[in-house]
Design an enzyme around this catalytic site. Structure first.
Site, PDB file in Angstrom:
ATOM      1  NE  ARG B 236      52.890 -13.880  97.628  1.00 59.40           N
ATOM      2  CZ  ARG B 236      54.040 -14.468  97.975  1.00 59.40           C
ATOM      3  NH1 ARG B 236      54.090 -15.768  98.160  1.00 59.40           N
ATOM      4  NH2 ARG B 236      55.132 -13.750  98.144  1.00 59.40           N
ATOM      5  CG  HIS B 284      52.507 -18.655 103.313  1.00 57.04           C
ATOM      6  ND1 HIS B 284      51.871 -17.515 102.868  1.00 57.04           N
ATOM      7  CD2 HIS B 284      53.610 -18.776 102.543  1.00 57.04           C
ATOM      8  CE1 HIS B 284      52.573 -16.959 101.887  1.00 57.04           C
ATOM      9  NE2 HIS B 284      53.633 -17.718 101.676  1.00 57.04           N
TER      10      HIS B 284
END
Lengths: 321, 321
Positions: B236, B284
């Site tokens: 993350r 991502h």
């Protein structure tokens, strides 16, 4: 009389093949044997029993009347086999796990790069575009490996573990668990039809020269998630028709290519491969060999041979590898 | 009366979890079944036979009296298992192997890219330089994985198979065959000291926020073959101190970084990460889950279940997974 001498005929090319490095290694693993780095001044050709070679000049090996075994310090023996004056003694290929592992690193890296759209993602980064595209999983991709020797079988195994659908094609029948195996010319087309990413690890022989040509590329699968098929050549430059690769990249027959080997090496500065946006180019470093491990392998084989044992990985002159 | 309805409880987070995308996919694979994207106005809770969920609120699933099966669309079921009001019907994990495999693809690709000097080789290609550098083998490189859940353990296994020395660090003690396992803050430094390439797959919690900072990078091994250590973050964005990463890349504390996640996503166009020569940036997409594949999988399971067959991957409430 002492043991027969070992002659090193290591002709560079790249820094990785420094003859001095090989000499030091062989001196270490053959402490009671004379190791001659050729050319040398003070020696009698008759004392040479073994030759460990990398790209020797044609005819260079013919001058040793008592030569017993030739060890090629790399995997490919095509240049040696083309030397008509090569002494009729066993020619041994190195098959050390180090070479196999390095080739697997290269193959897995390049298959993953194309599978994971690295060319697109690097272009996006350069253009500051946050633009993820649909990403298919490995199990939707068919990788086809031409050449199922030690190198091909190991790469197939890791690719399978990552999740790819893996098939292989070889001259003679092979069987590898979990890998769909094809063999011989009659089965080549079926192998190509199901292949999205083609990996070529074939030896270069009269049969395989320019096997990577338009005719072959046109049979690869165009309906896989990868889109236009990809070719990865880490075998020999002579396996590929370079004009065909460029034309096929340009007309969309191929989507991309990873090339580690070329007809002429070093690749000339004016080669169109350097700047082609669909080409990932490496300077013949897919599977550099480790002098440490290979010198030990050769020393071990010589010891076994002198004790009356059999040599490993002897080249079959009929097959050419 | 038609077939029981399928309720979608998909609560976003990232763009990849758009409820609309899931609704469209499920409509396609369940053409003769009502698919309800909740919250919805016009429906009777009793018509819901199946629920496909991503991060449902606690208690949200208790309102369907005729619920037969719950399908979790993501990796972990820990949040669901913690919901004491969860109906006592089979809970099926669907995304695990797909998500795990995709993350392993990403991790293996980026470890291999840095190991095999891809940044250098691409620069050489751009400059038309045939200039192979010494290439160390995988077994000379220590990869360290932070986070040893399903994702970390699978990536570790493949990296080990390729030949890397693999260690892992996790909050609580783990044991993985062939992987040197460290745990807890007291063992973090020892883990970092032996790590050349650091892979971060940690969950983001109060404990792990900004764990990837200068203090941590400074402890990584600088004496490995890779040279300055490499960081790969596919966890993350909140795990990384972005100013520290940039400063450490610039002063040589870090040699390179692969980043799939960022504090702000999409990454703003003026971010220095886009153009940093030592950064490999992906939007991502390390481990997208494939709505296509998962919706088909769920539809197939429902069909089989209604035909009296067994469900796959049913969570064992006693084990919790």
């Amino acid at each position: 009389m002492g043991k027969g001498a070992l002659a090193l005929l290591v002709h560079g090319g790249t820094e990785n093949w420094s003859p001095e490095r090989w000499k030091a290694r062989f001196d270490e693993v053959c402490p009671d044997r004379r190791v001659l780095q050729l050319p040398a001044a003070d020696f009698d050709p008759a004392e040479i029993h073994y030759a460990a070679v990398w790209k020797p000049d044609p005819g260079e090996l013919a001058g040793f009347p008592n030569l017993r075994v030739i060890f090629n310090l790399g995997a490919g023996v095509d240049a040696l086999m083309a030397d008509s004056s090569l002494p009729k003694v066993p020619l041994v290929r190195v098959a050390v796990s180090d070479l196999t592992n390095r080739m697997t690193e290269y193959v897995v890296l390049h298959v993953l790069m194309h599978h994971r759209q690295e060319l697109y993602l690097r272009a996006s980064q350069r253009e500051r575009q946050w633009a993820p595209k649909f990403q298919w999983p490995a199990n939707a991709v068919s990788v086809g490996i031409m050449g199922l020797g030690t190198l091909g079988a190991n790469a197939a195994d890791v690719l399978k573990r990552i999740g790819f659908r893996v098939a292989g094609w070889s001259r003679s029948r092979r069987q590898i668990d979990g890998v769909e195996c094809f063999h011989g010319r009659p089965q080549l087309e079926a192998f190509l039809r199901r292949t999205d990413i083609l990996v070529c690890l074939l030896p270069l022989t009269a049969d395989t020269r320019h096997i990577l040509n338009r005719d072959l590329f046109a049979k690869l699968n165009r309906n896989g998630p990868v889109g236009a098929p990809v070719v990865i050549n880490a075998g020999r430059g002579g396996l590929q028709d370079e004009a065909d690769i460029l034309a096929c990249l340009d007309d969309g027959t191929l989507g991309a290519a990873s090339l580690d080997v070329f007809a002429r090496e070093p690749l000339p500065p004016d080669s169109p491969f350097w700047t082609h946006p669909k080409v990932v180019l490496t300077p013949h470093n897919a599977a550099d060999t480790d002098a440490d491990e290979i010198s030990k392998y050769v020393a071990r084989q010589i010891e076994r041979f002198e004790a009356g044992g059999a040599l490993e990985n002897v080249v079959d002159p009929a097959r050419g590898y």
